[in-house]
Each structure stands twice: as structure tokens, then as C-alpha cells.
Write a protein that holds these residues in place. Structure first.
Motif, PDB file in Angstrom:
ATOM      1  N   ARG A 136     -12.652   2.260  15.519  1.00  0.00           N
ATOM      2  CA  ARG A 136     -13.940   1.599  15.688  1.00  0.00           C
ATOM      3  C   ARG A 136     -15.015   2.625  16.033  1.00  0.00           C
ATOM      4  O   ARG A 136     -14.767   3.553  16.802  1.00  0.00           O
ATOM      5  N   PRO A 137     -16.204   2.464  15.483  1.00  0.00           N
ATOM      6  CA  PRO A 137     -17.296   3.375  15.866  1.00  0.00           C
ATOM      7  C   PRO A 137     -17.585   3.275  17.352  1.00  0.00           C
ATOM      8  O   PRO A 137     -17.607   2.185  17.928  1.00  0.00           O
ATOM      9  N   LEU A 138     -17.792   4.411  17.981  1.00  0.00           N
ATOM     10  CA  LEU A 138     -18.101   4.403  19.402  1.00  0.00           C
ATOM     11  C   LEU A 138     -19.540   3.952  19.609  1.00  0.00           C
ATOM     12  O   LEU A 138     -20.422   4.267  18.818  1.00  0.00           O
ATOM     13  N   PRO A 139     -19.802   3.213  20.678  1.00  0.00           N
ATOM     14  CA  PRO A 139     -21.185   2.794  20.956  1.00  0.00           C
ATOM     15  C   PRO A 139     -22.045   4.014  21.262  1.00  0.00           C
ATOM     16  O   PRO A 139     -21.563   5.034  21.768  1.00  0.00           O
ATOM     17  N   PRO A 144     -24.185   5.368  31.838  1.00  0.00           N
ATOM     18  CA  PRO A 144     -25.113   6.496  31.865  1.00  0.00           C
ATOM     19  C   PRO A 144     -24.848   7.531  30.786  1.00  0.00           C
ATOM     20  O   PRO A 144     -25.461   8.599  30.787  1.00  0.00           O
ATOM     21  N   LEU A 145     -23.960   7.255  29.867  1.00  0.00           N
ATOM     22  CA  LEU A 145     -23.554   8.242  28.874  1.00  0.00           C
ATOM     23  C   LEU A 145     -24.132   7.928  27.493  1.00  0.00           C
ATOM     24  O   LEU A 145     -24.105   6.768  27.046  1.00  0.00           O
ATOM     25  N   ARG A 146     -24.647   8.954  26.837  1.00  0.00           N
ATOM     26  CA  ARG A 146     -24.989   8.881  25.418  1.00  0.00           C
ATOM     27  C   ARG A 146     -23.816   9.466  24.642  1.00  0.00           C
ATOM     28  O   ARG A 146     -23.295  10.539  24.979  1.00  0.00           O
ATOM     29  N   ILE A 147     -23.392   8.767  23.590  1.00  0.00           N
ATOM     30  CA  ILE A 147     -22.177   9.157  22.874  1.00  0.00           C
ATOM     31  C   ILE A 147     -22.453   9.213  21.377  1.00  0.00           C
ATOM     32  O   ILE A 147     -23.159   8.363  20.821  1.00  0.00           O
ATOM     33  N   ALA A 148     -21.901  10.220  20.726  1.00  0.00           N
ATOM     34  CA  ALA A 148     -21.931  10.319  19.262  1.00  0.00           C
ATOM     35  C   ALA A 148     -20.538  10.730  18.817  1.00  0.00           C
ATOM     36  O   ALA A 148     -19.853  11.506  19.493  1.00  0.00           O
ATOM     37  N   SER A 149     -20.089  10.209  17.691  1.00  0.00           N
ATOM     38  CA  SER A 149     -18.755  10.524  17.175  1.00  0.00           C
ATOM     39  C   SER A 149     -18.844  10.848  15.689  1.00  0.00           C
ATOM     40  O   SER A 149     -19.762  10.412  14.988  1.00  0.00           O
ATOM     41  N   LEU A 150     -17.864  11.613  15.225  1.00  0.00           N
ATOM     42  CA  LEU A 150     -17.845  12.042  13.822  1.00  0.00           C
ATOM     43  C   LEU A 150     -16.407  12.222  13.386  1.00  0.00           C
ATOM     44  O   LEU A 150     -15.592  12.788  14.119  1.00  0.00           O
ATOM     45  N   TYR A 151     -16.099  11.720  12.193  1.00  0.00           N
ATOM     46  CA  TYR A 151     -14.757  11.893  11.610  1.00  0.00           C
ATOM     47  C   TYR A 151     -14.917  12.518  10.232  1.00  0.00           C
ATOM     48  O   TYR A 151     -15.645  12.001   9.387  1.00  0.00           O
ATOM     49  N   LEU A 152     -14.240  13.639  10.009  1.00  0.00           N
ATOM     50  CA  LEU A 152     -14.259  14.325   8.723  1.00  0.00           C
ATOM     51  C   LEU A 152     -12.859  14.305   8.144  1.00  0.00           C
ATOM     52  O   LEU A 152     -11.925  14.874   8.724  1.00  0.00           O
ATOM     53  N   ALA A 153     -12.684  13.621   7.013  1.00  0.00           N
ATOM     54  CA  ALA A 153     -11.373  13.542   6.381  1.00  0.00           C
ATOM     55  C   ALA A 153     -11.158  14.746   5.469  1.00  0.00           C
ATOM     56  O   ALA A 153     -12.070  15.178   4.764  1.00  0.00           O
ATOM     57  N   ALA A 154      -9.936  15.276   5.490  1.00  0.00           N
ATOM     58  CA  ALA A 154      -9.625  16.433   4.651  1.00  0.00           C
ATOM     59  C   ALA A 154      -9.567  16.042   3.180  1.00  0.00           C
ATOM     60  O   ALA A 154      -9.966  16.811   2.305  1.00  0.00           O
ATOM     61  N   GLU A 155      -9.079  14.827   2.886  1.00  0.00           N
ATOM     62  CA  GLU A 155      -8.994  14.351   1.513  1.00  0.00           C
ATOM     63  C   GLU A 155     -10.268  13.622   1.143  1.00  0.00           C
ATOM     64  O   GLU A 155     -10.779  12.824   1.928  1.00  0.00           O
ATOM     65  N   ASP A 156     -10.763  13.880  -0.069  1.00  0.00           N
ATOM     66  CA  ASP A 156     -12.014  13.272  -0.506  1.00  0.00           C
ATOM     67  C   ASP A 156     -11.927  11.753  -0.545  1.00  0.00           C
ATOM     68  O   ASP A 156     -12.886  11.055  -0.253  1.00  0.00           O
ATOM     69  N   GLU A 157     -10.746  11.209  -0.932  1.00  0.00           N
ATOM     70  CA  GLU A 157     -10.615   9.770  -1.081  1.00  0.00           C
ATOM     71  C   GLU A 157     -10.309   9.074   0.234  1.00  0.00           C
ATOM     72  O   GLU A 157     -10.360   7.863   0.324  1.00  0.00           O
ATOM     73  N   ALA A 158      -9.935   9.855   1.260  1.00  0.00           N
ATOM     74  CA  ALA A 158      -9.524   9.251   2.519  1.00  0.00           C
ATOM     75  C   ALA A 158     -10.720   9.055   3.435  1.00  0.00           C
ATOM     76  O   ALA A 158     -11.712   9.749   3.357  1.00  0.00           O
ATOM     77  N   GLN A 159     -10.609   8.071   4.325  1.00  0.00           N
ATOM     78  CA  GLN A 159     -11.627   7.835   5.328  1.00  0.00           C
ATOM     79  C   GLN A 159     -11.053   7.954   6.734  1.00  0.00           C
ATOM     80  O   GLN A 159     -11.797   8.073   7.693  1.00  0.00           O
TER      81      GLN A 159
END
Length: 397
Positions: A136-139, A144-159
Motif C-alpha cells: 500500500r502507498p504510504l501516507p 509529525p512525520l512527512r513520508i515519501a516512498s518509492l519502489y523501483l522494479a528490476a523487471e520492466d513488466e513487474a510492479q
């Protein structure tokens, strides 16, 4: 309805890619004119096969079939105009039949390519849906916390793969986890799903970070035991484990805690400095159920206003450049210590992909957490109302 839809596809609104259709059509016209004007012993008709072949590289089966039919018609016109008596000669029959057969093969190829593309689109849709459910995407803000998340898949077709992260708000603060499941494919996604589900449940139930880590260990071991019972190769149980970093960041003070179970240490960005938060005694990964575990080591650290904490998986620091060098995360992060969570991850992503030449060797996940002022927007408003002497119930009304 099917024929009507296909005809509609042929006459869909003009697109820039349709300009490429002028190339095979011009080739047909040029070959036909030159062949008719050439001496009798020169035959350029076989070159017409290039027209549908070129069309197949950018168009679908219907346009490819249309250009193929034009090429067959052009070959027939050449036969008629050059020598009417040879229209049905063996030479012209073979040329026309070969051109028609190649055109049919190209149409079949285009149709299979479109089927494969539609299948890939469905797979990507399922993958994206799985990512939304499992990872799930993080809020953008928790307390008191600001949060950002990122996911990079190694395979082009994968998420989504075996990398994971989760965060939840408790009564006293925020608890977060980032992890990396050993392996790839559906088993790793299954393990990640089990661990994140256990975290979301246990983070509210466990009073201490030690109890939370122990609950996660119990859940993943129970899951792996069930997996080994149903697996064809029970020995694979020893090949499944999860590196994890678990954090507890309270609201009321700046003393946060972490438990590192074999995971890369986080980076603390404070003003212009970057500090690696090494654990005093790193614990073994979760899921090594046959090995004795003495317990978990809780490491405290200070996390003050405007500090930023960067969590990441080994896919980031193990990203290799063409010359074989690993990505120097701590060195590069020092350039962007003044950035917010979203901007920080944006800088790292672009710089990482440039370093590896655009293709990662393993999935990579990152979470950036910034400690903002303790007062939340609603609290700040209530404080301003109180300072100005306006009763709170009047504002509510």
C-alpha cells in the motif's frame, strides 16, 4: 459488430504514427513505376514484399493486410501491363502467390503481437492491483512525520517484488518497517504480504519494539512452516528469510528506536551531515527459524525536528555502473540534505538510474521520513485561536 469495430479502427482519428504509412505506399508506387519503365530483363516486383514488412513494424494486422493487398495488386498490374500473355505464366503466378503468402504471414505475426501486447497489459494491470493491495502507498503524513516512498522494479513488466515497506500510526507515535525478502517471483510476494499483514496487526498490539519484532518472527516462521509442509521441496524452507528494519518514532520526544534484522543501516540527514545508523549488535534476518535467537537488540537514536531518515533496500546500494562500481548512496545523498522527502527520493532515483545505465539488477525500495514541527495543522490552528482569545467552540460552529 466485430467487422464494424475493425473498420472503425482503420478510420480512427489521424495520429502522428500514421504518417509512416506513406513509406510503404510510396515504395509500392515507386517499384511499380520503375518496373514498368525498366528494360524487359529487369524485374523489381519482388521488392514489393518490403512494403507489408515495413508496415508490420508499426501498424496492426488490418493496415498490414491492406498494404499487403496493395502490393499484390501492384504485382498483378505489373504483370498485366508488361506482358498480357504472361499474366498467368509460372513466373508471375509464383511471384504473386509468394507475395500474398508473405503478406498473410505478416498479418498473422501482427495479430499475435497484438494478442501478446493485450496479455501483457492485463498482467501489468494485475501487477498494479497486487501492488496496491500488498504494498500500500504510504501516507504523505503520519503525525509529525512527512513520508515519501518509492519502489523501483528490476523487471520492466513487474510492479512489485520481494521488497516491502509499511507504516502505521499508534497511540504514542509512528512505527515503520522496511524489508527485503530473499528470492523473487510469487513466493517472495507471498512472504512480503504475510510480513506486512503481521506488522499492521502487531504494531498496534505490541507495547514495545522488542515485542513487535518477536511477533513478526513468529508470524513469518509459522508461514514458512506451512509453506514447507505444502512445498514439493521442504528443504527450500532454509532458503527463505527476510531482512528487516523496524522503527518506533514517538511523538512526545526525540528519542527513536530501531531493530535491525540483517538490513542495510538507515541514513540520518541532519543539516549538512549524513550519518549511518549502524546497529550495535545487528540481529539475524527474520525467518531463520531453525537457528537459535537470543533476542533482539533495540538501538536508540535521536530524531529531531527537520531531521530526515532514509530507509532503503540493498537493491539501491548494490546498483552497479557499467564499470562494476556500486552506487555510493551516502556520498550522493550528502548533495541533497536540504531536500524534502519527495525531492530527496526524486534525486536519488534519477541519479541511481543514471549510475546503473537505466537498468537495475535488483528491485529497490526507499522511504524518506522527515521530522516536521510537532504541532499538526489542526493543533496549530487551535493554538492560534487560543492565543487570539477566540473560544474553540465558536470556531467549530
Amino acid at each position: 459488430m466485430g467487422l464494424r469495430r475493425r473498420l472503425a479502427d482503420l478510420w480512427q482519428p489521424w495520429q502522428p504514427g500514421h504518417a509512416l504509412l506513406a513509406i510503404p505506399v510510396a515504395l509500392i508506387v515507386a517499384v511499380t513505376v520503375i518496373d514498368l519503365l525498366a528494360p524487359p530483363h529487369i524485374h523489381l516486383g519482388p521488392l514489393l514484399v518490403a512494403a507489408p514488412a515495413i508496415t508490420a513494424s508499426f501498424a496492426g494486422p488490418w493496415l498490414t493486410g491492406l498494404v499487403g493487398a496493395l502490393a499484390v495488386a501492384a504485382q498483378t498490374i505489373i504483370a498485366i501491363l508488361r506482358d498480357r500473355d504472361e499474366l498467368f505464366s509460372a513466373n508471375h503466378q509464383v511471384q504473386i502467390a509468394a507475395l500474398a503468402l508473405i503478406g498473410l504471414f505478416l498479418v498473422f505475426f501482427c495479430r499475435q503481437r497484438e494478442r501478446h501486447a493485450r496479455k501483457l497489459d492485463r498482467v501489468q494491470s494485475v501487477s498494479e492491483a497486487t501492488q496496491r493491495v500488498v504494498l500500500r502507498p504510504l501516507p504523505h503524513r503520519l503525525g509529525p512525520l512527512r513520508i515519501a516512498s518509492l519502489y523501483l522494479a528490476a523487471e520492466d513488466e513487474a510492479q512489485i517484488g520481494g521488497d516491502l515497506y509499511a507504516a502505521t500510526r499508534t497511540g504514542t507515535g509512528v512505527r515503520l518497517m522496511i524489508g527485503d525478502v530473499r528470492g523473487k517471483g510469487l513466493p517472495s510476494i507471498n512472504d512480503a504480504s504475510v510480513l506486512m499483514g503481521a506488522f499492521r496487526e502487531a504494531a498496534h498490539r505490541c507495547a514495545t519494539l522488542f515485542e513487535l519484532a518477536d511477533a513478526l518472527e513468529t508470524s513469518i516462521c509459522r508461514h514458512l512452516a506451512e509453506y514447507a509442509h505444502h512445498a514439493e521441496a521442504p528443504d527450500e524452507l532454509h532458503e527463505h528469510f527476510v531482512t528487516a528494519l523496524i522503527l518506533d518514532i514517538p511523538d512526545e520526544n526525540s528519542m527513536a528506536q530501531m531493530i535491525n534484522c540483517g538490513h542495510p543501516p538507515p541514513l540520518l540527514l541532519r543539516k549538512d551531515h549524513v550519518t549511518t545508523l549502524h546497529a550495535r549488535h545487528p540481529d539475524s534476518p527474520l525467518g531463520l527459524c531453525d537457528l537459535p535467537r537470543a533476542g533482539f537488540t533495540v538501538d536508540p537514536f535521536t530524531f529531531e525536528d527537520d531531521d530526515t531518515l532514509l530507509l532503503y533496500t540493498d537493491g539501491v546500494i548494490e546498483g552497479r555502473a557499467p564499470d562494476g562500481s556500486f552506487y555510493p548512496l551516502d556520498e550522493r545523498v550528502a548533495r541533497w540534505t536540504g531536500s524534502g522527502p519527495e525531492a530527496l527520493l526524486h534525486h536519488i532515483r534519477d541519479n541511481l538510474l543514471t549510475h546503473v545505465g537505466g537498468h537495475l539488477g535488483d528491485d529497490a525500495a526507499m522511504v524518506a521520513i522527515q521530522c516536521s514541527p510537532k504541532l499538526q495543522p489542526g493543533q496549530q490552528l487551535r493554538k492560534a485561536i487560543h492565543i487570539n482569545g477566540i473560544p474553540h467552540h465558536a470556531h467549530s460552529a
